[in-house]
Every structure is written in C-alpha cells, then in structure tokens.
Motif scaffolding. Structure first.
Motif, short mmCIF file in Angstrom:
data_model
loop_
_atom_site.label_atom_id
_atom_site.label_comp_id
_atom_site.label_asym_id
_atom_site.label_seq_id
_atom_site.Cartn_x
_atom_site.Cartn_y
_atom_site.Cartn_z
N SER A 142 0.82 -1.20 0.00
CA SER A 142 0.00 0.00 0.00
C SER A 142 0.86 1.26 0.00
N ASN A 160 -7.32 -3.33 -0.56
CA ASN A 160 -6.33 -3.89 0.36
C ASN A 160 -6.75 -5.24 0.91
N VAL A 210 -2.25 -4.75 3.85
CA VAL A 210 -2.71 -5.46 2.66
C VAL A 210 -2.82 -6.94 3.02
#
Length: 481
Positions: free
Chosen positions: A262, A383, A268
């Motif tokens: 990210s 995510n 994530v």
C-alpha cells in the motif's frame, strides 16, 4: 427463456437472444423484475423500482431490450426521482431531463428498470447510507457490497441484471467490482460524458461507466457511450478501432510493473497480495516482462489533496441541494462524516484549493513519467476482500480528516488513477479462503483503454471466472456452483 437461463447470460448474449426473436424484450424485462424481486430482500440494492415497465429506449440499439439499472448519483433520468443517498432530498427530486450519459444508455437500447443504492453523496467505500440502509454482498451478506456503486454491483453479481451503471471518483467502479466478483473499468478522464450538469465532477477525478460480468460487455458498452457533446471540457480522440475489437486481440509483449504494498502504508491482506502475484505469473508465462516497480509519490501530500478536493466538492454539492430544496444542511439530515467534510469544505480557501490541484498535477506528472517505462501497472484493487458491514461507518463520530484517511487506507490502490485521470480496470481474478472475490487492478497511461481491454480479455480466458456464483443468486439453483 426461464430465470436460470436469463441469469446466466451477459448483456451481449441477451441482446442476441432478443434480436433473434427467441425471447421478446418484454419477456426478458419481466424475468429481470422477477430476478430483482428474488434477490433484493437479502441485498437491499434497489433505491427506486423496479419499474412497471422499462424507461424508454431505442429498439435499434446494440443492447436493445437488455435490462439495466442506473445508480442514484450524478447520472439521472427525466421523471425518475433521485436522492443521491442523502436524507436531505427526502423521497427524491425529479429531474426534468436526462443527463447526456442517460441519453447514450437509452440510445444503446438499455432497458432501465431500477435505480440502485449508493452511500451518501458517494463518499464511502461501502453502500450503507442511512437514506436506504445497508446494501449487502451476495457472496456473504455479512459483508459490504462496496461503494459507491455497491447497489449496481450487488444486482449484477447476483444475476438480477447483466450490467448496471456505475461511477468512480476514488475507486467507486473498481471497489464494488472487486467486492462482488465483477469487471469494472474506470475510463480515462473525459472519455464518457458527464454533462450537462457537470463539466468534470470532483475536479476531474469523477468518471462514469458501468459494472459487468464480462470484458466484452464492458468493451461494447464503452463503444456505445464514449462520445463528446458540445461544451464538454475534454474531447478525446476516438480509438483506432472499436474497443470490442480489442477483445481477443493480441496484446503484444508488454512491460508491466507489479506493486502489492500500500502506498498509504496500510495493511494489505496476504491473500490479496498472493492473488496479484498469481496474475503476474500468468502474464509472465504469456511472454510479458513483469517486475516490481511503482510510481513514487508522497502519500501525505496526495492524501491531503484528496481530502481538500473531496470536501470542497461535497460542500459545493450540499450548497446546490440547499438551493434546490430550501432545506438547510446539518447533522440532523447528513451523516456525521458527511457533515464534518462539508464543514471543512466550507472553510477551504481558494489558495488551499489551488494548492490541492497543484499536488494533483505533481502526482499526475510522476505517474506519467512511470508509464514512459511501463505499459501497465498491476496492483490489488482493494487492500482486503470485501469488508464486514459497518466497518466503514459514515455516521461515526470522526473528524473530516480521520474519515478520509480511514476510507483511503482501506482502498489505497484505486485513487491514484482518479487523480491522474488515467484508466484502470478491476478483474475478479482471485478468491479468498472465505470464498469472497478478490479484485486485481490493471492501470495504464491516459487513453490506454485498448491495451487494458486486450489484457483483460486474455486474463478472462486464462483465469476464467464465469463459473463462480454467489450464495445469493437469481437462478433457481442456490449456492455456489
């Protein structure tokens, strides 16, 4: 045609069935209404309708008679109430005319049967506006359908409709596509008309199109609606050939950057990262050059610009509603985070707005530089898989900045392409251990829709998703098959 057969067909196939006379458009519309009635009690995805009969459409259009729905935000149809997900508009205001995109949908032959849910004024990664209640994910109704096009995505994933309108200011086509296992293309800025009410929604970050179940439907629909109107702020050159012709075309050998961390530094899910890496392996095996690479930009500056631009636009939108209705905005008719962002937006100076637009330009230039060395960027769409209901609560007691940060920490991969104005597509190429879809995003430089659609069609064939079915589905067979 029965409900099972209807729910299994994409828009292209349904159009062919109707054109051949195998099923009348009226019969197909009745099946769509039945399908919506079957799944909506569990999904709560309909904000208006289903209508007794479809809105008027061209009987000569490519998709003549294909059932469709419009999202309750930005686009509107003459005579159909719109609420934009806010209690400020009560049961809705009735626009006297179509927006330009609605004209294009009618000309394409799409038979609009419903209006779908959205978060309040579109500012959320789920669709749980107090105006309608929570829209639920057909794969697991304890999870979000995503936002802000969650209602459209839930109905398409559940087989009630083959395609539905969506728009995207920070990921609102791609996020619900990822949550619901669909195809979601965010076109280039200016590719699809947003007039006459808007020139460039969200200071150029907002764009329009749809969510679908197949790449060919997305490509064909883009062919139908990507036109310019007099007075549009952007006029893009048309593609060298129809976008539908890119489906099945050889993408050539591409240079693809792979990025799974990210930019926000937020969490994530490892299953999401692995799904993206699996796609990278398939692309590499097909002859593309794939390597770890990313545009480099300052997330804090990027995030502050997003906060200023979103809040300023919300404040302007609410001022327009106040003028239209004579109703003053406040915490009694706006969700708490909406009101917090509106109050902040009202405080923004011209200098601060100019600085945010300048920061947006810096990011666009860096991304443009990146794409001189790479054809595409491969990332997660979200995510994590679809979040549990209530996780992104727009009615929480949060300051404006806290809300914006929480929202984009959860959806940190999508907003880059809104600030740059470049196209990106989410494809349902993974599945979590809990059976939730995982979306994988491919983005490119400005006006690279043709390349994206070529690669998307290749991946649809190499890693097919058509056989997957959510637990809530319009077909008479229940459960996943």
């Amino acid at each position: 045609m029965n409900l099972d057969e209807y729910a299994a067909l994409d828009a292209t196939a349904l159009a062919a069935v109707i054109a051949s006379g195998e099923a009348a458009a009226e019969e197909v519309a009745a099946l769509a209404v039945e399908a919506i009635g079957k799944v909506n009690p569990e999904l709560n995805a309909v904000a208006g309708g289903p209508f007794e009969r479809p809105l008027g459409y061209s009987r000569d259009g490519r998709f003549a008679g294909v059932p469709f729905a419009i999202k309750d935000l930005v686009l509107h149809a003459a005579g159909v109430p719109t609420r934009m997900g806010t209690r400020m508009l009560g049961t809705g205001v009735v626009p006297p005319a179509d927006t330009h995109l609605m004209e294009r949908f009618r000309a394409a032959g799409l038979a609009t049967l419903a209006v779908t849910t959205t978060p309040e004024l579109g500012f959320n990664g789920n669709s749980e506006a107090l105006a309608y209640g929570s829209t639920r994910n057909p794969w697991n109704t304890g999870h979000s359908a995503g936002g802000s096009s969650g209602g459209s995505a839930a109905l398409v994933a559940a087989g009630a409709l083959p395609v539905a309108h969506a728009n995207d200011g920070g990921g609102s086509i791609r996020v619900p596509a990822a949550c619901n296992g669909l195809v979601g293309l965010k076109p280039s800025r200016g590719r699809v008309p947003t007039g006459p009410d808007y020139a460039d929604p969200l200071y150029g970050m907002g764009v329009e199109l749809a969510v679908s179940r197949t790449v060919r439907d997305t490509a064909a629909l883009l062919d139908e609606v990507a036109v310019s109107y007099p007075g549009d702020p952007y006029v893009l050159a048309p593609p060298a050939r129809p976008w539908l012709d890119e489906v099945g075309a050889d993408p050539g050998q591409l240079r693809i950057g792979l990025h799974t961390e990210s930019w926000a530094g937020s969490y994530v899910d490892p299953e999401v990262a692995r799904a993206v890496e699996a796609v990278a392996e398939v692309l590499e095996a097909a002859g593309h050059h794939v390597e770890r690479a990313t545009p480099v930009f300052d997330w804090e500056s990027f995030m502050h610009a997003n906060h200023v631009l979103w809040s300023g636009f919300l404040a302007g939108s609410v001022a327009g509603i106040e003028e239209l209705t004579g109703v003053a905005a406040g915490p009694e008719n706006l969700e708490r985070t909406t009101w917090a962002c509106v109050e902040y937006g009202r405080s923004i100076s011209a200098t601060e707005l100019t600085a945010a637009l300048g920061a947006m330009n810096v990011v666009s230039r860096e991304a443009g530089r990146f794409f001189t060395g790479y054809d595409l960027l491969l990332t997660p769409t979200m995510n994590t898989p679809a979040l549990p209901l209530g996780r992104l609560d727009a009615n929480a007691e949060l300051a404006a900045g806290e809300w914006t940060r929480q929202l984009f920490d959860a959806c940190s991969f999508t907003p880059l392409f809104n600030q740059t104005g470049a196209p990106a597509i989410s494809l349902p190429l993974g599945e979590s251990s809990q059976g939730l879809p995982i979306g994988v995003q491919l983005g490119g430089p400005a006006c690279s829709e043709s390349v994206l659609l070529r690669v998307a069609a290749f991946l649809e064939e190499a890693m097919p998703w058509a056989s997957r079915r959510p637990a809530v589905h319009a077909a008479t067979r229940s459960g996943r098959s």
